[in-house]
Write a protein that holds these residues in place. Structure first.
Motif, PDB file in Angstrom:
ATOM      1  N   HIS A   1      53.310  48.290  48.762  1.00 18.55           N
ATOM      2  CA  HIS A   1      52.930  49.325  47.793  1.00 18.55           C
ATOM      3  C   HIS A   1      51.783  48.798  46.925  1.00 18.55           C
ATOM      4  O   HIS A   1      51.941  48.607  45.724  1.00 18.55           O
ATOM      5  CB  HIS A   1      54.126  49.731  46.932  1.00 18.55           C
ATOM      6  N   PRO A   2      50.609  48.575  47.528  1.00 18.37           N
ATOM      7  CA  PRO A   2      49.494  47.980  46.781  1.00 18.37           C
ATOM      8  C   PRO A   2      48.787  48.944  45.835  1.00 18.37           C
ATOM      9  O   PRO A   2      47.999  48.508  44.995  1.00 18.37           O
ATOM     10  CB  PRO A   2      48.543  47.524  47.896  1.00 18.37           C
ATOM     11  N   THR A   3      49.057  50.235  45.978  1.00 22.77           N
ATOM     12  CA  THR A   3      48.400  51.226  45.125  1.00 22.77           C
ATOM     13  C   THR A   3      49.434  51.989  44.299  1.00 22.77           C
ATOM     14  O   THR A   3      50.622  52.005  44.620  1.00 22.77           O
ATOM     15  CB  THR A   3      47.585  52.219  45.968  1.00 22.77           C
ATOM     16  N   MET A   4      48.952  52.638  43.255  1.00 26.20           N
ATOM     17  CA  MET A   4      49.830  53.440  42.404  1.00 26.20           C
ATOM     18  C   MET A   4      50.329  54.645  43.192  1.00 26.20           C
ATOM     19  O   MET A   4      49.568  55.315  43.875  1.00 26.20           O
ATOM     20  CB  MET A   4      49.075  53.885  41.155  1.00 26.20           C
TER      21      MET A   4
ATOM     22  N   ARG B   1      36.642  41.120  44.340  1.00 28.46           N
ATOM     23  CA  ARG B   1      37.528  41.075  43.172  1.00 28.46           C
ATOM     24  C   ARG B   1      36.819  40.339  42.056  1.00 28.46           C
ATOM     25  O   ARG B   1      36.175  39.314  42.289  1.00 28.46           O
ATOM     26  CB  ARG B   1      38.844  40.369  43.514  1.00 28.46           C
ATOM     27  N   TRP B   2      36.990  40.838  40.833  1.00 26.72           N
ATOM     28  CA  TRP B   2      36.314  40.241  39.694  1.00 26.72           C
ATOM     29  C   TRP B   2      37.323  39.603  38.750  1.00 26.72           C
ATOM     30  O   TRP B   2      38.286  40.231  38.341  1.00 26.72           O
ATOM     31  CB  TRP B   2      35.493  41.292  38.954  1.00 26.72           C
ATOM     32  N   ILE B   3      37.087  38.353  38.422  1.00 27.19           N
ATOM     33  CA  ILE B   3      37.878  37.611  37.437  1.00 27.19           C
ATOM     34  C   ILE B   3      36.914  37.205  36.327  1.00 27.19           C
ATOM     35  O   ILE B   3      36.029  36.370  36.532  1.00 27.19           O
ATOM     36  CB  ILE B   3      38.532  36.353  38.042  1.00 27.19           C
TER      37      ILE B   3
ATOM     38  N   ASP C   1      40.016  44.698  40.918  1.00 24.72           N
ATOM     39  CA  ASP C   1      39.719  44.839  42.335  1.00 24.72           C
ATOM     40  C   ASP C   1      38.637  45.911  42.435  1.00 24.72           C
ATOM     41  O   ASP C   1      38.859  47.074  42.079  1.00 24.72           O
ATOM     42  CB  ASP C   1      40.984  45.266  43.086  1.00 24.72           C
ATOM     43  N   GLY C   2      37.451  45.524  42.896  1.00 26.21           N
ATOM     44  CA  GLY C   2      36.315  46.434  42.919  1.00 26.21           C
ATOM     45  C   GLY C   2      36.488  47.647  43.792  1.00 26.21           C
ATOM     46  O   GLY C   2      35.657  48.570  43.752  1.00 26.21           O
ATOM     47  N   ALA C   3      37.561  47.704  44.562  1.00 27.99           N
ATOM     48  CA  ALA C   3      37.825  48.880  45.388  1.00 27.99           C
ATOM     49  C   ALA C   3      38.466  50.009  44.600  1.00 27.99           C
ATOM     50  O   ALA C   3      38.621  51.118  45.125  1.00 27.99           O
ATOM     51  CB  ALA C   3      38.722  48.504  46.566  1.00 27.99           C
ATOM     52  N   PHE C   4      38.854  49.747  43.350  1.00 29.78           N
ATOM     53  CA  PHE C   4      39.429  50.790  42.505  1.00 29.78           C
ATOM     54  C   PHE C   4      38.361  51.286  41.539  1.00 29.78           C
ATOM     55  O   PHE C   4      37.817  50.513  40.748  1.00 29.78           O
ATOM     56  CB  PHE C   4      40.646  50.263  41.738  1.00 29.78           C
ATOM     57  N   LEU C   5      38.073  52.573  41.607  1.00 28.08           N
ATOM     58  CA  LEU C   5      36.998  53.162  40.814  1.00 28.08           C
ATOM     59  C   LEU C   5      37.539  53.730  39.517  1.00 28.08           C
ATOM     60  O   LEU C   5      38.750  53.860  39.321  1.00 28.08           O
ATOM     61  CB  LEU C   5      36.312  54.265  41.624  1.00 28.08           C
ATOM     62  N   LEU C   6      36.620  54.094  38.622  1.00 29.07           N
ATOM     63  CA  LEU C   6      37.026  54.735  37.387  1.00 29.07           C
ATOM     64  C   LEU C   6      37.749  56.039  37.691  1.00 29.07           C
ATOM     65  O   LEU C   6      37.397  56.763  38.628  1.00 29.07           O
ATOM     66  CB  LEU C   6      35.807  55.014  36.505  1.00 29.07           C
ATOM     67  N   ALA C   7      38.773  56.335  36.892  1.00 33.31           N
ATOM     68  CA  ALA C   7      39.490  57.592  37.058  1.00 33.31           C
ATOM     69  C   ALA C   7      38.564  58.755  36.720  1.00 33.31           C
ATOM     70  O   ALA C   7      37.685  58.651  35.862  1.00 33.31           O
ATOM     71  CB  ALA C   7      40.723  57.607  36.162  1.00 33.31           C
TER      72      ALA C   7
ATOM     73  N   VAL D   1      44.139  54.916  44.928  1.00 35.29           N
ATOM     74  CA  VAL D   1      43.408  54.860  46.197  1.00 35.29           C
ATOM     75  C   VAL D   1      42.388  53.738  46.142  1.00 35.29           C
ATOM     76  O   VAL D   1      41.609  53.641  45.193  1.00 35.29           O
ATOM     77  CB  VAL D   1      42.677  56.197  46.483  1.00 35.29           C
ATOM     78  N   ARG D   2      42.376  52.906  47.188  1.00 38.68           N
ATOM     79  CA  ARG D   2      41.348  51.873  47.296  1.00 38.68           C
ATOM     80  C   ARG D   2      40.154  52.441  48.053  1.00 38.68           C
ATOM     81  O   ARG D   2      40.287  53.010  49.130  1.00 38.68           O
ATOM     82  CB  ARG D   2      41.869  50.631  48.021  1.00 38.68           C
ATOM     83  N   ARG D   3      38.964  52.283  47.465  1.00 37.25           N
ATOM     84  CA  ARG D   3      37.721  52.735  48.096  1.00 37.25           C
ATOM     85  C   ARG D   3      36.750  51.547  48.103  1.00 37.25           C
ATOM     86  O   ARG D   3      35.872  51.458  47.237  1.00 37.25           O
ATOM     87  CB  ARG D   3      37.120  53.909  47.331  1.00 37.25           C
TER      88      ARG D   3
END
Length: 578
Positions: A257-260, A436-438, A459-465, A481-483
């Motif tokens: 379950h990696p996404t909300m 991924r950004w730390i 995680d750069g695959a998750f965009l602004l809502a 959703v990962r994009r």
């Protein structure tokens, strides 16, 4: 605790201890608890704490130590004690309260299957509170106490409005569990594999098997086994070999379950439904744990509330701090004693650097201004716009070398207080998709010593809502959703950074480190924010900072820096920065 105007309940009772009491649930499961109550005739208010750890350990006579036992005489020889979080039951019972410490379903000697803070667990706690409120030794008035697990459970059940529940005392636990497991969408594997060891004999049944069916479940497990980033963590790899055994089932459920979605929504409190007084808080050091979502919790709860953020030192274990503060809270809301808690400032913060407490009416603080500090060539961080034809910096990230970039202000010309959440507006490109950004916020003192203040992760695959408020203290990402962003192209990322409350003395510097993996942790609190999974392929990462791609750090300045930073460092006008 007394003042000239009020006092808290005095120590006046002996204590009756009832071990292994059973509380029936509507489905026939029984929950196990210990009850500590005044040795006196009559009915008293009850304080309830719930958890999934060892029940006996919560009230064993143990000298307090740090939550990770690093302060012991022989580090490494002491068992970690982070899960001893109930508080001192004798303290409350001696002062006229029944203190009940309860194992949740599926842990310890409680029946049923463990649900990992799900809605069934919340319904159990609701039933338990209502059952306890009806005991002859209870006057029907109930509060809740405890930190971490004990506190997170309070938010879950308070939204269900149990009969008799009057208030929460829930510092160090305002974070939904997903925000501890996944920082900015990045799996915090280090925390996960350590925390599951703390649960007391959990009986766990795979949620994923029920959701997916046997066939699809095993297919998905095989896919996870092919994921090099997951299998690079030995404990995760071992869980995938036997995904239905013990805590492996919980770990694999989380990996699947990696996404909300419904799985995590079932484990997220409905903060807006809470209508009783709430005491919340954290410390500046728990940016990998409970500080992360404290601002969001504060904003969403509309009932009477108070918040405290303390110095960066997690509470000792067993927990004994704040016992008089909590007693004052309970005396007011459960006994009707006017201890003037309603007159306290809503927000109290410990300001690091000056090492003093400040009070406020709002969070973030009303006088705060967010100033953009631009990333510049030469590792400079400054308010000045970018020069003509400024360009870019780059670093390599791979299992063989974890590179990074750092940017620093010039020595500050005056004392500057930075208080609140930050945000890095970053324009970057990478060789591979899914960067991924730390981001680590740093302070360098006059002597050149560097201190880690807080972190931001994304995680750069998750965009602004969609429709997200663009202000740096209000941005939200869509974690459903990962994009993954196209590789080798420039993309904009908004990396939220967990708040800090730090005073920078004249001559000190503020800096950021940008990386794709964690630097080695220097203490357990840094460790709680440094266990993220890492990329297993080599890549080159480019950070842009120019007129077209104006990367900047949004800094919440509460006071100071009215003239801005001096790139000259203030020389030759002052050479001694102290």
């Amino acid at each position: 605790m007394i003042t000239e105007r009020w006092h808290t309940s005095p120590r006046q009772y002996g204590v009756v201890v009832e071990r292994n009491c059973r509380i029936p649930m509507s489905d026939g499961v029984e929950l196990n608890c210990d009850v500590f109550r005044p040795d006196a005739v009559g009915a008293f208010p009850a304080i309830v704490g719930v958890h999934g750890y060892s029940l006996s350990m919560q009230s064993d006579p143990i000298k307090p130590n740090s939550f990770s036992s690093v302060a012991g005489l022989h580090p490494g020889e002491e068992k970690p004690r982070g899960s001893i979080e109930a508080g001192d039951p004798w303290f409350y019972a001696r002062r006229g309260y029944a203190h009940v410490i309860l194992n949740v379903r599926g842990t310890g000697d409680s029946g049923g299957l463990y649900g990992f803070m799900d809605s069934t667990e919340a319904q159990d706690i609701k039933q338990a509170i209502e059952w306890l409120a009806d005991r002859p030794w209870c006057n029907g008035e109930v509060g809740m106490f405890g930190v971490s697990y004990f506190a997170m459970a309070q938010f879950q059940v308070a939204a269900l409005a149990p009969v008799g529940l009057r208030c929460l005392f829930a510092p160090w636990g305002s974070t939904p569990i997903r925000d501890i497991v996944c920082h900015g969408g990045i799996l915090n594997a280090g925390w996960l594999v350590n925390w599951t060891n703390d649960l007391d004999r959990p009986r766990i049944e795979s949620v994923s098997v029920k959701e997916l069916g046997e066939g699809v479940f095993w297919e998905r497990v095989e896919e996870l086994k092919a994921d090099q980033e997951i299998t690079a963590v030995p404990r995760l790899r071992a869980a995938l070999e036997h995904p239905l055994e013990g805590t492996n089932a919980l770990i694999v459920d989380i990996l699947l379950h990696p996404t909300m979605g419904p799985y995590w929504e079932d484990r997220t409190p409905n903060y807006e439904a809470i209508d009783i007084p709430v005491y919340m808080g954290a410390c500046w050091g728990t940016y990998g744990l409970h500080l992360r979502s404290l601002s969001e919790t504060w904003k969403r709860i509309g009932s009477f509330k108070r918040m405290v953020i303390g110095p960066p030192a997690y509470l000792d274990r067993p927990v004994h701090q704040m016992q008089y503060e909590s007693l004052r809270w309970f005396d007011h809301w459960l006994k009707g004693v006017d201890t003037e808690v309603e007159s306290d400032p809503p927000v109290q913060l410990f300001l690091m650097g000056e090492n003093r407490w400040i009070a406020a009416n709002e969070w973030p603080l009303e006088q705060t201004r967010w100033v953009p500090f631009n990333l510049h060539e030469g590792e400079l961080l400054a308010e000045r716009d970018h020069w003509w034809e400024e360009g870019q910096d780059a670093f390599f990230d791979s299992p063989w070398h974890r590179g990074s970039l750092e940017y620093w202000t010039a020595p500050l010309a005056d004392r500057v207080n930075v208080i609140g959440p930050l945000m890095l507006e970053l324009y970057a490109a990478s060789w591979r998709a899914g960067t991924r950004w730390i981001v680590t916020l740093l302070k360098k003192n006059v002597a050149g010593e560097v201190q880690v203040l807080t972190k931001g992760t994304l995680d750069g695959a998750f965009l602004l809502a969609e429709g997200s408020d663009p202000r740096p203290y209000a941005i939200k990402h869509d974690y459903s959703v990962r994009r993954p962003q196209a590789p080798q192209e420039v993309h904009e990322y908004s990396v939220p950074i967990v708040p800090t409350g730090t005073s920078f003395e004249r001559g000190s510097r503020l800096g950021i480190r940008i990386a794709c993996a964690d630097a080695p942790a220097r203490n357990p609190l840094e460790g709680a924010a440094s266990g993220h999974i890492r990329g297993q392929d080599g890549q080159r990462v480019i950070v842009y900072h120019n007129d077209h791609y104006p990367s900047c750090l949004w800094v919440p300045i509460e006071s100071g820096n009215l003239l801005g930073t001096f790139i000259s460092g203030g020389r030759p006008y002052f050479n001694n920065p102290t």
